[in-house]
Write an enzyme that holds these catalytic residues in place. Structure first.
Site, PDB file in Angstrom:
ATOM      1  N   SER A  50     -15.806   2.579  -5.567  1.00  0.00           N
ATOM      2  CA  SER A  50     -17.133   2.460  -6.351  1.00  0.00           C
ATOM      3  C   SER A  50     -18.648   2.689  -5.874  1.00  0.00           C
ATOM      4  O   SER A  50     -19.480   2.861  -5.630  1.00  0.00           O
ATOM      5  CB  SER A  50     -17.186   1.469  -6.938  1.00  0.00           C
ATOM      6  OG  SER A  50     -16.445   0.053  -6.184  1.00  0.00           O
ATOM      7  N   LYS A 118      -5.871  -1.013  -0.008  1.00  0.00           N
ATOM      8  CA  LYS A 118      -6.004  -0.497  -1.376  1.00  0.00           C
ATOM      9  C   LYS A 118      -5.688   0.461  -2.252  1.00  0.00           C
ATOM     10  O   LYS A 118      -6.498   1.639  -1.731  1.00  0.00           O
ATOM     11  CB  LYS A 118      -7.394  -1.374  -2.914  1.00  0.00           C
ATOM     12  CG  LYS A 118      -6.721  -1.269  -3.969  1.00  0.00           C
ATOM     13  CD  LYS A 118      -7.479  -2.152  -4.660  1.00  0.00           C
ATOM     14  CE  LYS A 118      -8.820  -1.543  -4.933  1.00  0.00           C
ATOM     15  NZ  LYS A 118      -9.133  -0.273  -5.469  1.00  0.00           N
ATOM     16  N   GLU A 187      -7.428  -3.043 -14.621  1.00  0.00           N
ATOM     17  CA  GLU A 187      -9.090  -2.676 -14.928  1.00  0.00           C
ATOM     18  C   GLU A 187      -8.627  -2.191 -16.452  1.00  0.00           C
ATOM     19  O   GLU A 187      -8.422  -0.910 -16.756  1.00  0.00           O
ATOM     20  CB  GLU A 187      -9.532  -1.192 -13.596  1.00  0.00           C
ATOM     21  CG  GLU A 187     -10.982  -1.204 -14.139  1.00  0.00           C
ATOM     22  CD  GLU A 187     -11.400  -0.742 -13.334  1.00  0.00           C
ATOM     23  OE1 GLU A 187     -12.802  -0.386 -13.408  1.00  0.00           O
ATOM     24  OE2 GLU A 187     -10.865   0.107 -11.619  1.00  0.00           O
TER      25      GLU A 187
END
Length: 289
Positions: A50, A118, A187
């Site tokens: 992000s 991740k 998410e």
């Protein structure tokens, strides 16, 4: 004889052991100074891709490169002392094959000294997850809304809002758990589905827009601080940093414009002369004729 650090940095098994013991506190972090602050309160710091949107102004996370992740990951590890630091594998760095994923993940681990990586994706990433874990790389999974797949998903869409979507998402979570992931991010997922997955899998679920039923929570730091101009529905703003920054910059500009800054206390005087800046800059008087 080697000296061990006084503060024990949390590792993947420590996070895994927190399931049903205590809520796991996590935030994203992209630089050393915010990592040092968050480290006092967080169990987990995620260097999320992000950062491409938050730090670099991209519209999605897709353009983020491995080198970008390594630079920011290295900074966060230097800033943190206790929290487990997890670095996202960016789009294109792990999907091709387990061996390519290992090569790139190993580089991330070696060059940042982070504690885990991740990966986005469920069943399709199970083989790769197992491959990495078997070779010494802890893996956190990420299912539900997977931002790297936005071009396939057709946008940032909430997942699991109809029950016919549930079986596939549940299978994703179970596949990652069986493959050895130590935790999984859920998410933008419907609350009942997130609760169901949290009960089903033996590893911690870290929610971001997936309700308080999860074993832990993560938010993008800039979003929760009120620094991002637009945020998803699931974000609560715990601060008003953008307003504070603008107020500070406005005050700075006004003082510079009025020549009130820098003052004498912000300047360096000669060692053998007085610090009276006004006297130094005062124009000499004209001689009378």
């Amino acid at each position: 004889m080697s000296l061990h650090a006084q503060t024990h940095r949390l590792m993947a098994p420590d996070i895994a052991a927190m399931k049903r013991v205590k809520p796991i506190v996590a935030l994203t972090s992209y630089h050393a100074h915010t990592a040092a602050i968050a480290d006092k309160y967080c169990d987990l710091l995620i260097v999320g891709d992000s950062l491409g949107m938050v730090m670099h102004g991209f519209e999605t996370t897709v353009p983020v490169t491995l080198d970008m992740m390594i630079v920011h990951g290295r900074a966060v590890v230097r800033g943190a002392r206790r929290a487990l630091v997890v670095v996202d594998m960016p789009f294109g760095s792990y999907e091709e094959s387990p061996s390519v994923a290992f090569r790139n993940a190993a580089r991330v681990m070696k060059e940042t000294d982070c504690g885990a990586v991740k990966l986005e994706g469920g069943r399709r990433m199970a083989e790769t997850t197992r491959y990495l874990v078997d070779r010494g790389i802890p893996v956190m999974g990420h299912i539900g809304l997977t931002p790297q797949s936005i071009n396939v998903l057709g946008g940032f869409k909430t997942q699991g809002r109809t029950r016919d979507e549930w079986p596939a998402i549940e299978a994703d979570a179970l596949a990652l758990s069986d493959a050895g992931a130590f935790a999984v991010v859920l998410e933008a997922m419907s609350a009942p589905l997130a609760a169901r997955i949290t009960e089903q899998v033996p590893i911690p679920t870290i929610g971001i827009g997936a309700s308080s039923h999860c074993d832990g929570q993560v938010l993008v730091m800039e979003d929760m601080l009120g620094l991002s101009p637009r945020v998803p529905k699931f974000v609560k703003k715990f601060g008003a940093v953008a307003t504070a920054i603008e107020d500070a910059i406005r005050a700075y500009a006004e003082e510079v414009g009025a020549r009130r800054f820098p003052g004498t206390e912000h300047t360096y005087a000669m060692k053998d002369e007085p610090r009276d800046l006004a006297a130094v800059t005062k124009k000499p008087k004209k001689l009378s004729t």
